[in-house]
Design an enzyme around this catalytic site. Structure first.
Site, PDB file in Angstrom:
ATOM      1  CB  CYS A 150      -0.808   0.129   1.196  1.00 31.68           C
ATOM      2  SG  CYS A 150      -2.225  -1.701   0.573  1.00 31.68           S
ATOM      3  CG  HIS A 151       0.106   3.802   1.758  1.00 31.85           C
ATOM      4  ND1 HIS A 151      -0.238   3.095   2.411  1.00 31.85           N
ATOM      5  CD2 HIS A 151       0.092   4.803   0.947  1.00 31.85           C
ATOM      6  CE1 HIS A 151      -1.628   3.644   2.180  1.00 31.85           C
ATOM      7  NE2 HIS A 151      -1.913   4.652   1.556  1.00 31.85           N
ATOM      8  N   GLY A 152       4.534   1.057   0.776  1.00 29.59           N
ATOM      9  CA  GLY A 152       5.674   0.509   0.656  1.00 29.59           C
ATOM     10  C   GLY A 152       6.745   0.377   2.146  1.00 29.59           C
TER      11      GLY A 152
END
Lengths: 186, 486
Positions: A150-152
């Site tokens: 999703c956001h690493g």
């Protein structure tokens, strides 16, 4: 409160009267009553008894082969149970003193909720990224552990946060081993 | 504003009713004889268009609720049933789903209109704040509604949004569990979201009544930002504004219909046609287009500031991006209302609009996407051939993968044949401008526009001469046009 709004009856001037007292007392009782009425309407949204009743799950760890993981539900939340290989455990232990955003040793990651040490080969963590709750995928990222796409956010083999926006390690649910192979989560 | 009522009951029944409930008088004074500034342009028709959107959503929503089942086992299928089996369900579901997008399209134009023409300035502060309240309620309603089809985006969008609350220290997690009614998004969550999604539009309708009331107390702003002084500045609402609103509404409905009939799913996300799966997160979670700018602001903060984590910082800025609109009337120090007479502010405003659109683009991209980079990836290596001495090897590529590939090729060709020993390699990364950095710049401008540009520019800018009355403004415009024509 009532001096300006209520003309003084009897008594004299600015002295509080019996009526002032009655107003304040009535208002106070009314406020408490209103709060008491509002509370059930707010609290009804909290987890219900049947939801809370799901608070513990048992699992037979012998079902998980080495190097594999299963995802089970605990309180309707997905939980990873990973049977770690010796290499994974070694990699996690080697990084115990590395600069970690949320420092924890590998031993602390597998501790039981009663304070007893757990089993190093079984890592039990909630499958919910501490950033915004996505399910991380094993095998991604550069630390041999999980990657949350999703956001690493990248987690290592002890599910500790190593890089990315997530603020904390994957949360270990409370659990105890009820026998050599049975674990009770919750 | 509207002055003494001009309503005259014509029939005996109207007279009888007027003395008991003067509702016809109120409608007459508000929508028939109500004086509107005579210089309004088509941006002023969006109030009426938004009314239509709200009514459309409520009517289609009530119908959909007759067929929808708010249970995690049945929700997804019940929406598919509406689309496939219920008579005209496809039409009503399409109208409701695309209607949300149309509603936001119209509200954004309406809000930018207010920003450009200074509709938030005294005496219209309360009118503006009520509008922002409506907008906040709209975003909440849209989010709740998006969860109901129980597709993958519904589920994971809800997971991400409820996880926002865990950024709040101490009370965050209890609040999150209270909102979800459990420890994860589940049936209790879906049920309450359905209930609240049904409730909020009526709350919006209530605030709309207050919004219109406040509007009718202060009167409408207008493109010149000049207060109405006398009758020469106005025309009666009916027929002038009525017909203009109606015409604009019809044009809007044509566009609406194009989406409903030909592109019903163009604005949605294909992942939402996969039933919700709590074990599988889609690789790329994005909100609907109308929330993308705020999502970009949320993700722009990838660093912590002291005790404020990146997560909390992003959340605060995202909330602040909407919250700042509440205090806008007191941030703008300029006495001139309309940017028509503010030559410098106008340019800052146009950049602001572009920034909002660019933030929307950023919100839809992966945060690691590289927008541009200076130079190439370079891999330098030194090795010692068997013959002695030291040799260097250099490979470049536009991406790290390309550089590695080129490097391997060279290594295979030279090092292997030379029988090299150990290789020492260093990788030189070029500067990369990623979506996250772009979002950070845009976020900076977004807040600077409100916190620096509007307060400072209002004191320093020399505005153009503002005509004294609307009638004179129109006269000046006509004069200029006549001169041009001659």
């Amino acid at each position: 409160m009532a001096e300006s709004a209520v003309p003084a009856h009897g008594g004299g001037g600015d002295e509080p009267t019996r009526r002032d007292f009655i107003y304040i007392a009535t208002g106070a009782v009314g406020a408490v009553g209103a709060a008491a009425l509002v509370w059930p309407f707010i609290n009804q949204m909290s987890p219900a008894s049947d939801t809370l009743a799901l608070a513990s799950s048992e699992y037979d760890l012998s079902q998980v082969p080495e190097g594999q993981q299963v995802v089970i539900f605990w309180r309707k939340k997905p939980v990873f149970i990973r049977h770690r290989t010796a290499a994974e455990i070694a990699a996690a232990r080697a990084d115990d003193n590395a600069p970690l955003p949320d420092p924890q040793t590998d031993a602390e990651r597998v501790v039981q909720s009663n304070g007893q040490p757990g089993k190093a080969e079984y890592l039990i963590v909630e499958a919910s990224c501490t950033h915004f709750g996505c399910v991380p995928t094993f095998g991604g990222g550069s630390y041999g552990g999980w990657l949350c796409a999703c956001h690493g956010s990248v987690y290592d083999t002890a599910a500790r946060i190593r890089s990315g926006p997530a603020p904390a390690n994957l949360v270990a649910p409370p659990y105890v081993y009820t026998s050599d192979t049975i674990v009770k989560i919750g | 504003m509207s002055g003494p009522s001009t309503y005259e009951p014509k029939t005996g029944f109207e007279r009888w009713l007027d003395q008991r409930l003067p509702i016809v008088r109120m409608m007459h004074d508000s929508f028939v004889d109500y004086p509107t500034p005579r210089n309004l342009n088509y941006f002023w028709t969006f109030g009426a268009i938004l009314m239509l959107c709200l009514v459309t959503q409520i009517v289609t929503g009530i119908v959909l609720a007759m067929h929808y089942t708010p249970s995690i086992d049945d929700a997804f299928n019940s929406v598919q049933r509406i689309r496939r089996d219920v008579p005209f369900g496809w039409l009503i579901q399409n109208i409701h789903a695309t209607g949300a997008s149309m509603f936001f399209l119209a509200v954004y134009i309406h809000m930018f209109r207010g920003l450009y023409y200074g509709s938030y300035k005294a005496p219209r502060e309360v009118l503006w704040i009520l509008g922002v309240v409506i907008y906040v309620l709209m975003t909440a309603t849209a989010f709740l509604g998006y969860v109901l089809p129980w597709g993958q985006m519904s589920f994971w969008g809800a997971t991400v949004i409820t996880n926002f609350f865990t950024a709040i220290p101490v009370v965050g997690e209890p609040i999150q569990q209270w909102l979800m009614g459990g420890f994860a998004i589940d049936n209790p969550t879906l049920n309450r979201f359905f209930s609240l999604h049904y409730l909020l539009p009526f709350v919006i309708a209530g605030v709309v009544i207050l919004h219109v009331w406040a509007l009718h107390v202060t009167g409408q702003n207008n493109p010149d930002g000049i207060e109405v002084k006398d009758k020469a500045d106005t025309v009666p609402f009916t027929p002038y504004a009525t017909i203009k609103d109606l015409f604009a509404t019809v044009l809007f409905m044509i566009m609406f219909a194009v989406f409903v009939f030909f592109l019903p799913d163009a604005l949605g996300h294909p992942d939402n046609f996969i039933p919700a799966d709590p074990l599988k997160t889609p690789p790329h979670i994005v909100p609907e287009w109308y929330l993308l700018p705020f999502y970009a602001i949320l993700r722009a903060i990838d660093f912590s500031i002291g005790p404020i984590s990146a997560k909390l910082g992003g959340l605060m800025l995202m909330a602040g991006a909407i919250g700042i609109l509440f205090i806008l009337p007191w941030l703008d120090t300029s006495k001139v209302r309309s940017m028509r007479y503010r030559p410098v502010a106008r340019w800052f405003f146009l950049i602001f609009v572009a920034v909002c659109l660019a933030l929307g683009w950023c919100g839809a991209q992966s945060p690691d996407k590289v927008i541009g980079q200076a130079g190439e990836f370079t891999i330098n290596a030194t090795y010692k051939p068997a013959a002695g001495g030291e040799q260097t090897l250099t490979a470049t590529g536009h991406t790290l993968e390309a550089a590695e590939k080129a490097f391997e090729k060279q290594r295979a060709a030279t090092v292997a044949s030379a029988g090299a020993g150990e290789l020492t390699t260093t990788v030189v990364k070029p500067f990369q401008f990623k979506v996250t950095q772009f979002s950070q710049l845009l976020t900076l401008y977004y807040f600077a526009f409100f916190l620096l540009v509007l307060p400072i520019l209002g004191l320093r800018e020399t505005p153009n001469r503002v005509p004294e009355t609307i009638a004179k403004a129109i006269g000046a415009k006509r004069g200029a046009a006549a001169e041009k024509g001659a």
